[in-house]
Scaffold this motif. Structure first.
Motif, PDB file in Angstrom:
ATOM      1  N   VAL A  44      10.725   1.260  -3.009  1.00  0.00           N
ATOM      2  CA  VAL A  44      10.129   2.320  -2.173  1.00  0.00           C
ATOM      3  C   VAL A  44      10.992   2.543  -0.929  1.00  0.00           C
ATOM      4  CG1 VAL A  44       8.073   3.064  -0.914  1.00  0.00           C
ATOM      5  CG2 VAL A  44       7.826   1.679  -2.977  1.00  0.00           C
ATOM      6  N   LEU A  45      11.466   1.433  -0.354  1.00  0.00           N
ATOM      7  CA  LEU A  45      12.323   1.510   0.838  1.00  0.00           C
ATOM      8  C   LEU A  45      13.611   2.270   0.522  1.00  0.00           C
ATOM      9  CD1 LEU A  45      12.682   0.244   3.817  1.00  0.00           C
ATOM     10  CD2 LEU A  45      14.156  -1.380   2.673  1.00  0.00           C
ATOM     11  N   VAL A  46      14.200   1.938  -0.617  1.00  0.00           N
ATOM     12  CA  VAL A  46      15.462   2.582  -1.025  1.00  0.00           C
ATOM     13  C   VAL A  46      15.249   4.077  -1.278  1.00  0.00           C
ATOM     14  CG1 VAL A  46      17.255   2.653  -2.817  1.00  0.00           C
ATOM     15  CG2 VAL A  46      16.463   0.457  -1.931  1.00  0.00           C
ATOM     16  N   ILE A  47      14.081   4.407  -1.864  1.00  0.00           N
ATOM     17  CA  ILE A  47      13.788   5.828  -2.116  1.00  0.00           C
ATOM     18  C   ILE A  47      13.732   6.588  -0.784  1.00  0.00           C
ATOM     19  CG2 ILE A  47      11.974   7.441  -2.869  1.00  0.00           C
ATOM     20  CD1 ILE A  47      11.382   5.375  -5.132  1.00  0.00           C
ATOM     21  N   MET A  86       6.674 -12.895  -8.323  1.00  0.00           N
ATOM     22  CA  MET A  86       6.783 -12.586  -6.900  1.00  0.00           C
ATOM     23  C   MET A  86       7.998 -11.694  -6.610  1.00  0.00           C
ATOM     24  SD  MET A  86       7.145 -15.072  -3.649  1.00  0.00           S
ATOM     25  CE  MET A  86       7.696 -14.402  -2.119  1.00  0.00           C
ATOM     26  N   PHE A  87       9.144 -12.049  -7.280  1.00  0.00           N
ATOM     27  CA  PHE A  87      10.350 -11.255  -7.081  1.00  0.00           C
ATOM     28  C   PHE A  87      10.143  -9.823  -7.564  1.00  0.00           C
ATOM     29  CE2 PHE A  87      12.404 -15.477  -6.916  1.00  0.00           C
ATOM     30  CZ  PHE A  87      12.971 -15.343  -5.660  1.00  0.00           C
ATOM     31  N   LYS A  88       9.310  -9.715  -8.635  1.00  0.00           N
ATOM     32  CA  LYS A  88       9.015  -8.396  -9.182  1.00  0.00           C
ATOM     33  C   LYS A  88       8.298  -7.548  -8.119  1.00  0.00           C
ATOM     34  CE  LYS A  88       7.884  -6.878 -13.800  1.00  0.00           C
ATOM     35  NZ  LYS A  88       7.176  -7.219 -15.018  1.00  0.00           N
ATOM     36  N   THR A  89       7.368  -8.188  -7.405  1.00  0.00           N
ATOM     37  CA  THR A  89       6.619  -7.495  -6.358  1.00  0.00           C
ATOM     38  C   THR A  89       7.571  -7.049  -5.247  1.00  0.00           C
ATOM     39  OG1 THR A  89       4.865  -9.038  -6.842  1.00  0.00           O
ATOM     40  CG2 THR A  89       4.571  -7.679  -4.880  1.00  0.00           C
ATOM     41  N   ILE A  90       8.454  -7.975  -4.842  1.00  0.00           N
ATOM     42  CA  ILE A  90       9.411  -7.640  -3.785  1.00  0.00           C
ATOM     43  C   ILE A  90      10.296  -6.478  -4.226  1.00  0.00           C
ATOM     44  CG2 ILE A  90      11.410  -8.483  -2.453  1.00  0.00           C
ATOM     45  CD1 ILE A  90      10.038 -11.240  -2.491  1.00  0.00           C
ATOM     46  N   VAL A 128      -2.785   5.258  -7.202  1.00  0.00           N
ATOM     47  CA  VAL A 128      -2.898   4.464  -8.438  1.00  0.00           C
ATOM     48  C   VAL A 128      -1.616   3.688  -8.767  1.00  0.00           C
ATOM     49  CG1 VAL A 128      -4.680   5.896  -9.486  1.00  0.00           C
ATOM     50  CG2 VAL A 128      -2.272   6.445  -9.906  1.00  0.00           C
ATOM     51  N   LYS A 129      -0.605   3.850  -7.953  1.00  0.00           N
ATOM     52  CA  LYS A 129       0.647   3.106  -8.188  1.00  0.00           C
ATOM     53  C   LYS A 129       0.435   1.624  -7.863  1.00  0.00           C
ATOM     54  CE  LYS A 129       3.906   6.891  -7.489  1.00  0.00           C
ATOM     55  NZ  LYS A 129       4.807   7.542  -6.567  1.00  0.00           N
ATOM     56  N   PRO A 130       1.250   0.756  -8.479  1.00  0.00           N
ATOM     57  CA  PRO A 130       1.046  -0.679  -8.253  1.00  0.00           C
ATOM     58  C   PRO A 130       1.582  -1.194  -6.912  1.00  0.00           C
ATOM     59  CG  PRO A 130       2.870  -0.336  -9.765  1.00  0.00           C
ATOM     60  CD  PRO A 130       2.330   1.013  -9.463  1.00  0.00           C
TER      61      PRO A 130
END
Lengths: 263, 268
Positions: free
Chosen positions: B11-14, B1-5, B101-103
């Motif tokens: 993405v937010l940081v980018i 779950m942490f991996k998903t977060i 296609v990104k996760p």
């Protein structure tokens, strides 16, 4: 030999013809840009209408006189945007897109005005013209005022175009970016829609001698309303012409040092 | 779950970092927004002096000054117009195919990216501008006013995200939607109080605008900070915002489910 000026005008008009054809290919987009232009223009009319609905307005200016000034500023600024698309020009300069144009046998100014378009501003010019006629008929006018108005609009408009072209070349050399010029002109557009007197002495100096927008909107409107003396009119013409000459010379000087992508 | 977060956070940081590349542009924006406020300050000063009144539409002259400064500070981060630009860019450049296609769900990618953009705009322009206004205007802000302001900004951002997302999806059919984005943004400014304070408009116009979510973007946050909106008005507007948010979210999901199968890009 064909007159150089006639050739340049023909080149400009022919370019306009093809730009319009290209613009109308994407009809939905064309319609949207025209609507956008009208909405943006409506901002100023709404502001003036609200001001005069809730207060006594600005000293020395009736509601219709303000509409006239806003319309003049709208026409002049959008005519500038129609002829000088700042982002497009800067992009052409940066990417070397201007090079194929610059080898053509036409004047530099005609080339710069013909190499890009700002057709979406056309609807704002048309809307401004309708409001101008409406307010002019409400105010009433005389032949001398109208002639003085048209003279100043043309002289002031040409000054503004030459000044903007010079500014684009200057910022091409300094930053290679159109952002500053674009934002400066948006600011100037907003400022030009109100009487210069509201900005105080310093504001009047800035919007005439530093950025010559006053000669294209405020002074013509004053001339139309017959509230400018013959001396004031002559001074406005003389100063605007002087700024035009300086801008033209500076534009040509800056051209000498122009390099683009590819050298 | 942490991996998903972590993935979503990345993405937010980018989105945030992307804007760091345009630091000078933000300073320029800040500068010209301050200048633009001065135009309205000069105009309204002339109006108040000529009218010989202390208040117009409930606004004293100093409040009118602050209103226009606040509007210029808030406008850059209160609505999510970049989301439609991002979708259009992805469609036009073809990057939508790799993004799909990104996760991380594409919708989440563009939302978080634009959120990162807006957080940067908020920190780089809105916050310093607001701090300047509070200091110069001697605004005494209560905790309640700040809390309401943040709720209004968050709700405005959410509602505008759904609206601009749906506009962005039009790029699937039209490819170039610059004109539509510009028109919507202009309407947002006009109906949100970016041109004149909404309280100066006739009551019939105010009654209509009170039912639209646009006033949450500009007029209401400014009026909240100025202490010119009652708690009742604020709560009513927040309720209107929430009422808009739910169906707009449902509609956005519906629209996305319809258009995602129709996406084509460079290469087919």
């Amino acid at each position: 030999m064909e007159n150089r000026l006639v050739r340049d005008i023909r080149f400009y008009l022919l370019s306009q013809y093809y730009w319009w054809r290209g613009f109308l290919v994407y009809r939905e987009q064309a319609a949207m840009w025209l609507i956008y232009s009208i909405i943006n223009t409506a901002y100023s009319y709404i502001t003036v209408a609200v001001i005069y609905a809730v207060s006594s307005g600005i000293a020395g200016w009736s509601y219709y006189q303000m509409l006239f000034l806003v319309s003049t500023a709208t026409i002049v600024m959008n005519a500038l945007y129609y002829n000088v698309n700042i982002n497009w020009l800067m992009d052409l300069l940066r990417r070397g897109g201007m090079d194929p144009y610059l080898i053509r046998p036409y004047g530099r100014i005609s080339i710069f005005l013909s190499a890009q378009e700002g057709i979406s501003s056309a609807s704002a010019i048309l809307g401004g013209f309708v409001m101008l006629l409406y307010s002019a008929f409400k105010i009433g006018f005389n032949a001398i005022g109208l002639l003085a108005y048209l003279t100043l609009v043309v002289v002031g408009g040409v000054t503004l175009v030459l000044f903007t072209l010079m500014l684009i070349m200057l910022f091409y050399h300094l930053l290679k970016s159109a952002n500053f010029v674009q934002r400066l002109l948006s600011f100037v557009q907003q400022a030009s829609q109100y009487p210069l007197a509201v900005y105080g002495f310093v504001g009047q100096l800035i919007f005439t001698l530093v950025i010559p927008v006053g000669f294209a909107s405020y002074y013509p409107a004053k001339a139309f309303l017959s509230s400018i003396s013959a001396l004031g009119f002559s001074e406005a013409i003389a100063i605007a012409s002087a700024i035009s000459i300086v801008s033209y010379v500076a534009f040509n000087k800056l051209q000498i040092y122009y390099t683009s992508g590819g050298g | 779950m942490f991996k998903t977060i972590d993935r979503y956070l990345a993405v937010l940081v980018i989105g945030f970092k992307q804007q760091l590349a345009y630091k000078k542009d933000y300073f320029l924006t800040l500068g010209f927004r301050i200048f633009a406020s001065f135009i309205m300050v000069a105009v309204w000063t002339a109006v108040y002096l000529n009218s010989d009144v202390t208040s117009i539409g409930g606004f004293t002259l100093p409040q009118m000054y602050l209103y226009f400064f606040l509007i210029n500070a808030i406008a850059i981060s209160s609505f999510n117009e970049p989301i439609s630009e991002n979708i259009q860019d992805d469609i036009q450049s073809g990057t939508v195919t790799t993004a799909l296609v990104k996760p991380v769900a594409y919708t989440a990618q563009i939302f978080l990216n634009s959120l990162g953009n807006n957080i940067f705009a908020g920190l780089a322009v809105t916050l310093p501008f607001l701090a300047l206004i509070v200091l110069i205007g001697h605004l005494a802000l209560s905790i309640q006013a700040i809390a309401f302001f943040l709720i209004e900004m968050a709700l405005s951002f959410t509602v505008s995200t759904f609206i601009f997302f749906m506009i962005g999806t039009l790029a699937v059919y039209l490819t170039n939607i610059w004109g539509i984005i510009a028109v919507t943004e202009s309407l947002y400014m006009l109906l949100g109080g970016g041109v004149v304070p909404l309280s100066l408009l006739p009551s019939w116009a105010n009654n209509i605008l009170a039912l639209l979510p646009m006033q949450l973007s500009l007029y209401l946050p400014a009026a909240t900070l100025l202490g010119m909106a009652s708690t009742g008005e604020i709560l009513q507007s927040i309720l209107v915002g929430l009422v808009w948010a739910v169906p707009l979210f449902a509609l956005s999901v519906l629209v996305w489910n319809r258009v995602r199968g129709k996406i084509t890009s460079v290469g087919g």
